[in-house]
Design a protein around this motif. Structure first.
Motif: not given
Length: 161
Positions: A60, A99-100, A136, A141, A143
């Protein structure tokens, strides 16, 4: 005549509605200080949280917010609206996912959906509520997600029924 006093509190068992969705605001912008403090307080030596040079060389390209900070902040943001003063106990967590990644500078927004509730079979003055939390970032998104089960008080006038 004095003004009416209102004390902020969470919801009693009877006030939870299955499928109701609560948007917890304001959001919380994650900071470098949050990450370093939380990570070191919890004795987590993961370099992805603490070592900027190392993190730059990883997938990342920067330090990640500690996922336990994300989970704690996501759940904490729901307290005032859902469980402040009405919670008896936290019974458990399940299906936790990240997920993120969340990074310092991102803002975490949380929503909670009531997925189930039932009266306690062993505690007649209390009920069990299942809550699905979703976190989010500022770009919407997802997270983090988690399912939380809590034991809450019933309305005082319902306790003897």
């Amino acid at each position: 005549m004095s003004a009416r006093e209102i004390v902020q509190r969470g919801l009693y068992f009877e006030e939870f509605e299955v499928d109701a969705r609560y948007l917890h605001r304001p959001g919380r912008t994650a900071t470098e200080a949050d990450n370093v403090l939380f990570t070191t307080l919890t004795m987590n030596t993961q370099a992805l949280h603490l070592d900027a040079a190392f993190a730059r060389s990883q997938e990342f390209g920067q330090r990640l917010m500690n996922s336990m900070w994300t989970l704690s902040t996501m759940v904490g943001s729901s307290v005032a609206q859902l469980t402040q003063g009405t919670l008896v106990a936290q019974l458990g967590f399940g299906d936790i996912a990240f997920p993120h990644p969340l990074f310092a500078g991102d803002t975490l927004y949380t929503e909670s959906t009531i997925t189930a509730k039932r009266l306690s079979s062993s505690r007649p003055t209390q009920g069990i509520v299942t809550i699905a939390h979703t976190g989010r970032n500022q770009d919407d998104v997802v997270v983090a997600t988690a399912i939380r089960t809590v034991l809450v008080h019933r309305l005082p006038e319902q306790e003897n029924q």
